[in-house]
Design a protein around this motif. Structure first.
Motif, short mmCIF file in Angstrom:
data_model
loop_
_atom_site.label_atom_id
_atom_site.label_comp_id
_atom_site.label_asym_id
_atom_site.label_seq_id
_atom_site.Cartn_x
_atom_site.Cartn_y
_atom_site.Cartn_z
N UNK A 148 53.12 15.21 89.99
CA UNK A 148 53.78 16.28 90.49
C UNK A 148 54.87 15.97 91.53
N UNK A 149 56.10 16.29 91.57
CA UNK A 149 57.02 15.83 92.71
C UNK A 149 56.67 17.06 93.83
N UNK A 150 57.49 16.37 94.84
CA UNK A 150 57.21 17.18 96.25
C UNK A 150 57.92 18.54 95.80
N UNK A 151 57.06 19.57 96.57
CA UNK A 151 57.56 20.93 96.58
C UNK A 151 56.93 21.77 97.89
N UNK A 152 57.38 22.77 98.01
CA UNK A 152 56.94 23.51 99.50
C UNK A 152 55.64 24.14 98.71
N UNK A 153 54.92 24.53 99.71
CA UNK A 153 53.46 25.14 99.63
C UNK A 153 53.61 26.41 98.66
N UNK A 154 54.47 27.23 98.97
CA UNK A 154 54.53 28.54 98.11
C UNK A 154 54.84 28.12 96.72
N UNK A 155 55.67 27.31 96.35
CA UNK A 155 56.30 26.94 95.04
C UNK A 155 55.14 26.26 94.28
N UNK A 156 54.30 25.23 95.26
CA UNK A 156 53.25 24.63 94.43
C UNK A 156 51.96 25.48 94.02
N UNK A 157 51.84 26.55 94.71
CA UNK A 157 50.76 27.76 94.46
C UNK A 157 50.94 28.19 93.29
N UNK A 158 52.30 28.65 93.23
CA UNK A 158 52.81 29.64 92.14
C UNK A 158 53.12 28.83 90.91
N UNK A 159 53.45 27.62 90.90
CA UNK A 159 53.91 26.80 89.78
C UNK A 159 52.66 26.00 89.22
N UNK A 160 51.68 25.44 90.17
CA UNK A 160 50.74 24.67 89.73
C UNK A 160 49.37 25.54 89.53
N UNK A 161 49.14 26.42 90.10
CA UNK A 161 47.93 27.31 90.00
C UNK A 161 48.01 28.80 89.46
N UNK A 162 48.96 29.53 89.64
CA UNK A 162 49.03 30.76 89.31
C UNK A 162 49.76 31.08 87.92
N UNK A 163 51.07 30.74 87.87
CA UNK A 163 51.80 30.60 86.75
C UNK A 163 51.03 30.12 85.24
N UNK A 164 50.49 29.04 85.32
CA UNK A 164 49.72 28.56 84.10
C UNK A 164 48.78 29.54 83.68
N UNK A 165 48.11 30.25 84.45
CA UNK A 165 47.28 31.28 84.01
C UNK A 165 48.11 32.41 83.06
N UNK A 166 49.30 32.67 83.72
CA UNK A 166 50.19 33.68 82.85
C UNK A 166 50.63 33.21 81.39
N UNK A 167 51.10 31.88 81.57
CA UNK A 167 51.39 31.29 80.47
C UNK A 167 50.26 31.20 79.35
N UNK A 168 49.03 31.00 79.77
CA UNK A 168 47.80 30.66 78.89
C UNK A 168 47.36 32.34 78.39
N UNK A 169 47.61 33.37 79.16
CA UNK A 169 47.64 34.76 78.80
C UNK A 169 48.52 34.80 77.45
N UNK A 170 49.93 34.55 77.84
CA UNK A 170 50.74 34.85 76.66
C UNK A 170 50.38 34.10 75.58
N UNK A 171 49.88 32.89 75.44
CA UNK A 171 49.63 32.01 74.15
C UNK A 171 48.41 32.70 73.40
N UNK A 172 47.56 33.07 74.28
CA UNK A 172 46.49 33.72 73.67
C UNK A 172 46.67 34.82 73.06
N UNK A 173 47.45 35.75 73.69
CA UNK A 173 47.96 37.09 73.11
C UNK A 173 48.70 36.87 71.91
N UNK A 174 49.68 35.98 71.87
CA UNK A 174 50.41 35.64 70.79
C UNK A 174 49.61 35.10 69.57
N UNK A 175 48.85 34.29 69.86
CA UNK A 175 47.88 33.67 68.73
C UNK A 175 46.90 34.74 68.07
N UNK A 176 46.36 35.67 68.89
CA UNK A 176 45.27 36.44 68.56
C UNK A 176 46.16 37.64 67.86
N UNK A 177 47.55 38.04 68.17
CA UNK A 177 48.02 39.03 67.48
C UNK A 177 48.65 38.73 66.22
#
Length: 376
Positions: free
Chosen positions: A82-111
């Motif tokens: 990972x490159x350098x980024x501020x704490x807020x962006x690191x938490x959002x992009x590296x921890x929380x957004x992946x969960x949203x992306x996985x939920x989208x992929x799971x919903x897409x596949x199952x549907x």
């Protein structure tokens, strides 16, 4: 002066023609689903141990230092540093957004998987969960996690193999000079019950309590702890399944006409049916490999989309690609924040419990609504 002489008139005319050809119901469904995903995603990235306002979360999501950073995307997509980024962006992009992306992929596949199975069986009750595919994929993945942990990198392939074995077993049990919607559903319930019992039995062979706990969470369907590794695992298989389902929309439409009509049109029904079933199993497997067994999404979403856009499969598949992620993201918000809102507890529940609470009553609604339940 003719319209063709006016600069930009030709391009404007083409846009107008394109808009006239767009299905209004499908467009409304897609736009509404996008709004649900965006709203649910913002809620997901705003709440947590490190809390932030919705505005702060949105600013972190659209931070150009991350959004337009090729090194960051190389880290996300290919697992580089990972490159350098501020704490807020690191938490959002590296921890929380992946969960949203996985939920989208799971919903897409199952549907998409549910939509294909409903065409293949001509049964509106068909889904990966009902037909036992989820249980078959789950059994082999659980066996891999408990006994052959070194094969964890091949979970999508393992899940696809388990789902294929389950579907072939269901088809063999239901076959009696052909199949019927009722026999397929009953066979799916039987196979699913047997495989779920075997899954429970595997827990006794797990010596590590941590493996048991993760396996239990996995069998109920959970997005807790998902990160970019799960996105990277599911994305290529999802892209392949989606592409094949869109390309196969004509064959899906022909299957809905019935076997005799399909044969009269020159289709090799059994070969096409099993090829399409393979696509559905692949889509379900990609979902199960990263999120576990999430029930009823493959049943609910195609049915809702069909009521809005009709039974033409190109529109139906496109609608599922938008509505599936919307349902999964919304359900995951409920799974993550439901107990906190209701009783003030910070415990997260598996998303499969939420989809089950939604899908069970909806399944009952379908049974009560229709006299001839089953065939599309």
């Amino acid at each position: 002066m003719s319209n063709s002489a006016v600069p930009g008139a030709e391009s404007t005319s083409r846009v107008q023609q394109w808009l006239a050809g767009v299905d209004g119901a499908l467009l409304s469904l897609c736009l509404g689903s996008v709004l649900v995903v965006v709203a649910g995603g913002l809620v997901q990235v705003s709440f947590g141990t490190y809390s932030m306002t919705v505005v702060e979360a949105w600013q972190a999501v659209v931070n150009p230092n991350v959004l337009l950073n090729l090194q960051a995307w190389e880290a996300f997509v290919f697992g580089a540093d990972l490159p350098e980024m501020n704490q807020r962006s690191l938490i959002v992009w590296n921890i929380r957004l992946p969960r949203v992306f996985v939920a989208m992929l799971v919903g897409m596949n199952l549907a998409v998987s549910g939509a294909i199975f409903q065409a293949v069986t001509r049964n509106e009750l068909a889904s990966p969960f009902i037909l036992g595919v989820s249980s078959g994929a789950g059994l082999l993945i659980l066996l891999t996690l408990v006994v052959f942990s070194g094969l964890s990198a091949f979970l999508p392939l393992v899940a696809a193999l388990g789902g294929a074995i389950a579907f072939l077993t269901v088809y063999a049990i239901a076959w009696k000079n052909g199949t019927s919607p009722v026999r397929l559903v009953l066979a799916g319930v039987i196979v699913g019950t047997i495989f779920q019992s075997l899954q429970t039995g595997l827990f006794f062979f797990a010596g590590d309590i941590g493996v048991v706990q993760s396996a239990i969470a996995w069998t109920t369907g959970s997005l807790t702890g998902t990160d970019w590794e799960q996105v990277r695992m599911a994305l290529p298989w999802t892209a392949l399944a989606v592409l094949l389902s869109l390309v196969s929309s004509r064959q899906l439409n022909v299957l809905l006409l019935g076997e005799s009509t399909a044969r009269a049109l020159g289709m090799s029904v059994e070969r096409v049916r099993f090829a399409l079933s393979g696509i559905a199993v692949l889509a379900a497997a990609a979902s199960i490999a990263v999120a576990g067994i999430v029930g009823f999404v493959g049943l609910i979403v195609p049915h809702l989309v069909r009521n809005i856009v009709g039974s033409e499969y190109k529109k139906l598949v496109v609608g599922c690609l938008f509505a599936g992620p919307a349902l999964m993201v919304a359900a995951d918000v409920g799974a993550r924040l439901g107990l906190q809102v209701l009783v003030g507890a910070s415990t997260q529940i598996p998303v499969g419990i939420v989809t089950g609470l939604i899908g069970g009553p909806y399944f009952l609604y379908l049974m009560r609504k229709q006299d001839a339940l089953g065939e599309i």
